[in-house]
Design an enzyme around this catalytic site. Sequence first.
Site, PDB file in Angstrom:
ATOM      1  N   SER A  20       0.798  -1.231   0.000  1.00 49.94           N
ATOM      2  CA  SER A  20       0.000   0.000   0.000  1.00 49.94           C
ATOM      3  C   SER A  20       0.828   1.277   0.000  1.00 49.94           C
ATOM      4  CB  SER A  20      -0.971   0.021   1.182  1.00 49.94           C
ATOM      5  OG  SER A  20      -0.288   0.255   2.392  1.00 49.94           O
ATOM      6  N   LYS A  77       0.570   4.443   6.833  1.00 49.24           N
ATOM      7  CA  LYS A  77      -0.038   5.294   5.800  1.00 49.24           C
ATOM      8  C   LYS A  77       0.464   6.725   5.978  1.00 49.24           C
ATOM      9  CE  LYS A  77      -2.991   2.179   4.156  1.00 49.24           C
ATOM     10  NZ  LYS A  77      -2.270   0.979   4.507  1.00 49.24           N
TER      11      LYS A  77
END
Length: 146
Positions: A67, A104
């Site tokens: 990701s 993230k």
Amino acid sequence: MRLHTAKNLTFFTPKNTNSIGIPYFDTGVSAGFPSPTEDFIEQRLSLDKELIKNKEATFFARVSGQSMIDADLDDKDLLIIDRSLEPINNKIAVCFLDGEFTVKRLRVDKNGVWLKPENPNYPIIKITEENDFIIWGIVTNVIKKV
């Protein structure tokens, strides 16, 4: 020492070392034509001193997944995470979200907090009051194998 294994990250604590460092040549390494070896001045380099600013608040975690590949965080990379740093907009953070750890990029503004992956194949996550959410620490460095 392995501390905790989550679905997407494996956490480690820094090992206490009394190392004097490893040899370090402060002349740069040429990517073009070689430099004469007599110009090298050997010093000692401690990666602990270079990469860890707050030992008591620093942890390592190994990335699992894709990701964050556009931020150059690849599967199996080793992250250095400082829990003492302030989580501000655009920093890469390790977060605990609804029972799982994730890494993230933070998007923080007056309208809320989002967790932004750095891969277009993954959705941006809007944090709401319904989420069990903690910003666990800020990524300060990444160690890659070549």
